[in-house]
Design a protein around this motif. Sequence first.
Motif, PDB file in Angstrom:
ATOM      1  N   LEU A  26      31.310  29.765-109.671  1.00  0.00           N
ATOM      2  CA  LEU A  26      30.504  29.676-108.446  1.00  0.00           C
ATOM      3  C   LEU A  26      30.228  31.059-107.875  1.00  0.00           C
ATOM      4  CD1 LEU A  26      31.958  26.795-106.237  1.00  0.00           C
ATOM      5  CD2 LEU A  26      29.693  26.902-107.255  1.00  0.00           C
ATOM      6  N   ASP A  27      31.300  31.875-107.832  1.00  0.00           N
ATOM      7  CA  ASP A  27      31.142  33.213-107.238  1.00  0.00           C
ATOM      8  C   ASP A  27      30.121  34.059-107.998  1.00  0.00           C
ATOM      9  OD1 ASP A  27      33.866  33.265-105.449  1.00  0.00           O
ATOM     10  OD2 ASP A  27      34.106  32.219-107.351  1.00  0.00           O
ATOM     11  N   HIS A  28      29.934  33.748-109.266  1.00  0.00           N
ATOM     12  CA  HIS A  28      29.010  34.542-110.089  1.00  0.00           C
ATOM     13  C   HIS A  28      27.646  33.874-110.241  1.00  0.00           C
ATOM     14  CE1 HIS A  28      32.844  36.344-111.208  1.00  0.00           C
ATOM     15  NE2 HIS A  28      32.147  37.388-111.623  1.00  0.00           N
ATOM     16  N   SER A  29      27.394  32.800-109.492  1.00  0.00           N
ATOM     17  CA  SER A  29      26.187  32.051-109.824  1.00  0.00           C
ATOM     18  C   SER A  29      25.021  32.244-108.857  1.00  0.00           C
ATOM     19  CB  SER A  29      26.502  30.564-109.990  1.00  0.00           C
ATOM     20  OG  SER A  29      27.014  30.073-108.807  1.00  0.00           O
ATOM     21  N   SER A  30      25.172  33.127-107.839  1.00  0.00           N
ATOM     22  CA  SER A  30      24.026  33.322-106.928  1.00  0.00           C
ATOM     23  C   SER A  30      22.778  33.693-107.707  1.00  0.00           C
ATOM     24  CB  SER A  30      24.256  34.427-105.924  1.00  0.00           C
ATOM     25  OG  SER A  30      25.544  34.504-105.530  1.00  0.00           O
ATOM     26  N   LYS A  31      22.955  34.558-108.694  1.00  0.00           N
ATOM     27  CA  LYS A  31      21.772  35.031-109.440  1.00  0.00           C
ATOM     28  C   LYS A  31      21.066  33.901-110.182  1.00  0.00           C
ATOM     29  CE  LYS A  31      22.963  39.830-110.401  1.00  0.00           C
ATOM     30  NZ  LYS A  31      24.423  39.796-110.599  1.00  0.00           N
ATOM     31  N   LEU A  32      21.853  32.897-110.576  1.00  0.00           N
ATOM     32  CA  LEU A  32      21.260  31.769-111.305  1.00  0.00           C
ATOM     33  C   LEU A  32      20.439  30.887-110.384  1.00  0.00           C
ATOM     34  CD1 LEU A  32      23.222  32.274-113.716  1.00  0.00           C
ATOM     35  CD2 LEU A  32      23.743  29.871-113.625  1.00  0.00           C
ATOM     36  N   LEU A  33      20.818  30.881-109.120  1.00  0.00           N
ATOM     37  CA  LEU A  33      20.227  29.916-108.198  1.00  0.00           C
ATOM     38  C   LEU A  33      19.207  30.549-107.252  1.00  0.00           C
ATOM     39  CD1 LEU A  33      23.557  28.057-107.316  1.00  0.00           C
ATOM     40  CD2 LEU A  33      21.856  27.318-108.958  1.00  0.00           C
ATOM     41  N   HIS A  56      32.123  29.634-101.460  1.00  0.00           N
ATOM     42  CA  HIS A  56      31.905  30.549-102.588  1.00  0.00           C
ATOM     43  C   HIS A  56      30.469  31.062-102.639  1.00  0.00           C
ATOM     44  CE1 HIS A  56      35.796  30.124-104.705  1.00  0.00           C
ATOM     45  NE2 HIS A  56      35.831  29.018-103.986  1.00  0.00           N
ATOM     46  N   LEU A  57      29.540  30.301-102.066  1.00  0.00           N
ATOM     47  CA  LEU A  57      28.125  30.714-102.082  1.00  0.00           C
ATOM     48  C   LEU A  57      27.586  30.665-100.643  1.00  0.00           C
ATOM     49  CD1 LEU A  57      26.985  28.771-105.267  1.00  0.00           C
ATOM     50  CD2 LEU A  57      26.869  31.228-104.994  1.00  0.00           C
ATOM     51  N   PRO A  58      27.975  31.649 -99.819  1.00  0.00           N
ATOM     52  CA  PRO A  58      27.630  31.583 -98.389  1.00  0.00           C
ATOM     53  C   PRO A  58      26.131  31.537 -98.129  1.00  0.00           C
ATOM     54  CG  PRO A  58      28.756  33.653 -98.951  1.00  0.00           C
ATOM     55  CD  PRO A  58      28.789  32.798-100.177  1.00  0.00           C
ATOM     56  N   GLU A  59      25.326  31.983 -99.093  1.00  0.00           N
ATOM     57  CA  GLU A  59      23.864  31.948 -98.888  1.00  0.00           C
ATOM     58  C   GLU A  59      23.327  30.522 -98.732  1.00  0.00           C
ATOM     59  OE1 GLU A  59      25.754  33.041-101.448  1.00  0.00           O
ATOM     60  OE2 GLU A  59      24.450  34.063-102.876  1.00  0.00           O
ATOM     61  N   PHE A  60      24.144  29.512 -99.120  1.00  0.00           N
ATOM     62  CA  PHE A  60      23.674  28.124 -98.997  1.00  0.00           C
ATOM     63  C   PHE A  60      24.226  27.409 -97.750  1.00  0.00           C
ATOM     64  CE2 PHE A  60      23.172  29.114-103.507  1.00  0.00           C
ATOM     65  CZ  PHE A  60      21.833  28.802-103.648  1.00  0.00           C
ATOM     66  N   ARG A  61      24.797  28.191 -96.819  1.00  0.00           N
ATOM     67  CA  ARG A  61      25.415  27.555 -95.634  1.00  0.00           C
ATOM     68  C   ARG A  61      24.420  26.742 -94.822  1.00  0.00           C
ATOM     69  NH1 ARG A  61      29.834  32.037 -94.450  1.00  0.00           N
ATOM     70  NH2 ARG A  61      31.279  31.159 -95.962  1.00  0.00           N
ATOM     71  N   GLU A  62      23.189  27.205 -94.740  1.00  0.00           N
ATOM     72  CA  GLU A  62      22.207  26.529 -93.873  1.00  0.00           C
ATOM     73  C   GLU A  62      21.303  25.551 -94.626  1.00  0.00           C
ATOM     74  OE1 GLU A  62      22.519  27.050 -90.708  1.00  0.00           O
ATOM     75  OE2 GLU A  62      24.044  28.585 -91.116  1.00  0.00           O
ATOM     76  N   THR A  63      21.553  25.384 -95.896  1.00  0.00           N
ATOM     77  CA  THR A  63      20.657  24.554 -96.721  1.00  0.00           C
ATOM     78  C   THR A  63      20.680  23.080 -96.293  1.00  0.00           C
ATOM     79  OG1 THR A  63      21.155  26.025 -98.538  1.00  0.00           O
ATOM     80  CG2 THR A  63      20.192  23.924 -99.128  1.00  0.00           C
ATOM     81  N   ASP A  64      19.510  22.419 -96.337  1.00  0.00           N
ATOM     82  CA  ASP A  64      19.432  20.982 -96.042  1.00  0.00           C
ATOM     83  C   ASP A  64      20.284  20.194 -97.030  1.00  0.00           C
ATOM     84  OD1 ASP A  64      17.616  20.790 -93.879  1.00  0.00           O
ATOM     85  OD2 ASP A  64      15.994  21.340 -95.252  1.00  0.00           O
ATOM     86  N   VAL A  65      20.904  19.129 -96.519  1.00  0.00           N
ATOM     87  CA  VAL A  65      21.783  18.306 -97.358  1.00  0.00           C
ATOM     88  C   VAL A  65      21.305  16.854 -97.325  1.00  0.00           C
ATOM     89  CG1 VAL A  65      24.143  17.415 -97.601  1.00  0.00           C
ATOM     90  CG2 VAL A  65      23.789  19.794 -96.909  1.00  0.00           C
ATOM     91  N   ILE A  66      21.218  16.247 -98.492  1.00  0.00           N
ATOM     92  CA  ILE A  66      20.965  14.803 -98.577  1.00  0.00           C
ATOM     93  C   ILE A  66      22.254  14.171 -99.091  1.00  0.00           C
ATOM     94  CG2 ILE A  66      19.608  12.977 -99.678  1.00  0.00           C
ATOM     95  CD1 ILE A  66      17.313  14.988 -99.950  1.00  0.00           C
TER      96      ILE A  66
END
Length: 357
Positions: free
Chosen positions: A22-29, A54-64
């Motif tokens: 997870l920590d290494h996957s920001s670039k993939l996503l 592990h991926l703080p950039e997704f903290r605000e992402t919409d969730v279903i």
Amino acid sequence: MNTSPVFLDAKPVSYMIGEQALDHSSKLLVNYPRYVLLVDNNTRNYCLPVFREHLPEFRETDVICIESGEEKKNLDQALFIWKELTRLNVDRDALMINLGGGVLTDIGGFVAATYKRGIAFANVPTTLLGMVDASIGGKTGIDFGKFKNQVGLFVDPVSVVIDPVFLKTLEEKHWQSGFAEVLKYGLIMDRELWQWLYGKDFHEIDFWDKIIVRAARDKIDIVRHDFEEKGVRKNLNFGHTIGHAFESFFLKKETPITHGQAIAAGMICEAYISEKMTDLECSRKEEIVEMIDKNFSRLSVTKEDVPALIDLMRQDKKVREGKLRFSLIKRLGKAVHDKEVSTDLVLESLEYYLHDR
Ligand code: GLY
């Protein structure tokens, strides 16, 4: 000891597998203007916080959030996700991230692939079964009527991030379930993996990271060669023709068993058939049966249940022109597929399962 995850660029899919994936996957996503996360009521509580940590950039992402469970892998739930995507104004350049086990990645992939003629999706499996099997290979779909995976399509995710960190909260029966599929890779294609595992009770295993990387790579290798299951991918069905019948049988009785319990039982029967129909030596068959019995209790079925099991096998997708076709083991680490097996031999294998214990 800190290890680095394995990155695999297996076009069109990028994989990050192993501890700290997870920590290494920001670039993939990255590179998507919009993200939406699909979770279920379990992964929302146990896995979403870990994902966001592990991926703080997704903290605000919409969730279903959908309901968990195989019985929820249906059209109503797909409809709910399509509606939510519409309500959230998700457009075609978005990425949907499926955070969950096999049911969630199956339905999530299906909905993403059909919403607005298809948006990209990534799988982040949270169960052992998801990590070594369901999240890899592009099988997506829903159950329909009494048939499993009746509606769906083969479509690859853009990336798959497999991080064993999620297993910390996995119930024991789900570890055991995924372990059946791990054993299967050993038997059909990876003798070394079998040797790592042989003689062990899954509770005593302490090298899951290594096992997950190995089993996931085995699956990737197969689906890269045969995405649409025309040939070698059928080897993955070892244990599944009889195993699916056991699974449906207990589901009908409303005493469901896990997929892994069913497949473990199926592998005992199909190892018996393998010995009769291929070069598999008797001592090897016994080794297989001994290892499965060490990790799985025999299912409570009786002679009276056999006709119902045979009927269920006849409804399997793998039956063509009324003939039962099996994937069998030729030797440890080598499988063959499309082997026609007589009903008598299937019956014999069930007898063996019932009495040899
Ligand atoms: N789970 C079997 C396959 O992906 O083909």
